[in-house]
Design a protein around this motif. Structure first.
Motif, mmCIF file in Angstrom:
data_model
loop_
_atom_site.group_PDB
_atom_site.id
_atom_site.type_symbol
_atom_site.label_atom_id
_atom_site.label_comp_id
_atom_site.label_asym_id
_atom_site.label_seq_id
_atom_site.Cartn_x
_atom_site.Cartn_y
_atom_site.Cartn_z
ATOM 1 N N VAL A 295 0.138 -6.671 4.128
ATOM 2 C CA VAL A 295 1.575 -6.929 4.013
ATOM 3 C C VAL A 295 2.242 -6.757 5.374
ATOM 4 C CG1 VAL A 295 3.729 -6.032 3.034
ATOM 5 C CG2 VAL A 295 1.780 -6.465 1.549
ATOM 6 N N ASN A 296 1.843 -5.747 6.131
ATOM 7 C CA ASN A 296 2.382 -5.572 7.477
ATOM 8 C C ASN A 296 2.070 -6.775 8.359
ATOM 9 O OD1 ASN A 296 3.643 -2.948 8.824
ATOM 10 N ND2 ASN A 296 2.639 -2.406 6.899
ATOM 11 N N ALA A 297 0.846 -7.253 8.304
ATOM 12 C CA ALA A 297 0.468 -8.414 9.111
ATOM 13 C C ALA A 297 1.285 -9.640 8.722
ATOM 14 C CB ALA A 297 -1.027 -8.698 8.945
ATOM 15 N N ILE A 298 1.444 -9.877 7.436
ATOM 16 C CA ILE A 298 2.210 -11.033 6.960
ATOM 17 C C ILE A 298 3.655 -10.947 7.450
ATOM 18 C CG2 ILE A 298 3.183 -12.083 4.872
ATOM 19 C CD1 ILE A 298 0.458 -11.391 3.509
ATOM 20 N N GLU B 3 6.938 -0.010 11.136
ATOM 21 C CA GLU B 3 5.957 -0.330 10.102
ATOM 22 C C GLU B 3 6.680 -0.788 8.848
ATOM 23 O OE1 GLU B 3 2.350 0.073 9.630
ATOM 24 O OE2 GLU B 3 2.456 -0.068 11.815
ATOM 25 N N TYR B 4 6.112 -1.754 8.181
ATOM 26 C CA TYR B 4 6.656 -2.214 6.901
ATOM 27 C C TYR B 4 6.014 -1.403 5.776
ATOM 28 C CZ TYR B 4 8.609 -6.145 9.401
ATOM 29 O OH TYR B 4 9.338 -6.921 10.284
ATOM 30 N N PHE B 5 6.739 -1.258 4.680
ATOM 31 C CA PHE B 5 6.184 -0.565 3.526
ATOM 32 C C PHE B 5 6.652 -1.252 2.262
ATOM 33 C CE2 PHE B 5 10.147 1.576 4.512
ATOM 34 C CZ PHE B 5 10.740 1.794 3.279
ATOM 35 N N THR B 6 5.817 -1.168 1.236
ATOM 36 C CA THR B 6 6.122 -1.825 -0.028
ATOM 37 C C THR B 6 6.818 -0.916 -1.004
ATOM 38 O OG1 THR B 6 3.883 -1.277 -0.766
ATOM 39 C CG2 THR B 6 4.228 -3.496 0.125
ATOM 40 N N TYR B 7 6.532 0.380 -0.958
ATOM 41 C CA TYR B 7 7.157 1.270 -1.938
ATOM 42 C C TYR B 7 7.303 2.713 -1.493
ATOM 43 C CZ TYR B 7 2.532 3.020 -3.206
ATOM 44 O OH TYR B 7 1.300 3.590 -3.174
#
Length: 131
Positions: free
Chosen positions: A70-73, A124-128
């Protein structure tokens, strides 16, 4: 499909991936499969293939594998639906969305696409969860 071959604790992970690929292969379209080799490898794969158009990027692994992809995307600006085949030992994210190892392939074959939030913290991205 990008999958982590060492994700989880179950000895049946190879069988699950094989069954998932068999069922997905019976649908229309082509499947490109990439097995990660180390941490960061899935991101590198997407970086080198970011000019390709994927209808769906399927991630199979645990929460860490999903986080990496998800971070890469997000960082690469890839516009694609993300599908998830949970294969980790905890699969916390999948559990919160009602995705199990039993229903995940069916969910990919008959997708009900929904938009979910994506957060960003310290680059950094995070989903939850961010910690």
């Amino acid at each position: 499909m990008i999958y982590n071959p060492v994700s989880g604790i179950s000895g049946s992970r190879g069988t699950r991936i094989g069954n998932a690929l068999f069922r997905l292969g019976q649908s229309d379209g082509d499947i490109v499969v990439y097995q990660t080799k180390s941490k960061g490898d899935g991101e590198e794969y997407l970086r080198t293939h970011s000019d390709e158009k994927f209808e769906m990027i399927v991630v199979s692994g645990g929460d860490g594998t999903l986080h990496e992809i998800v971070n890469a995307i997000a960082k690469l600006g890839i516009d694609s639906v993300v599908g998830y085949l949970p294969a980790g030992s905890t699969n916390d994210y999948a559990k919160n969305l009602g995705i199990s190892q039993r229903n995940s392939v069916e969910n990919l074959l008959n997708p009900q696409i929904r938009e979910l939030d994506l957060g960003r913290f310290n680059g950094e991205y995070f989903t939850y969860v961010a910690a």
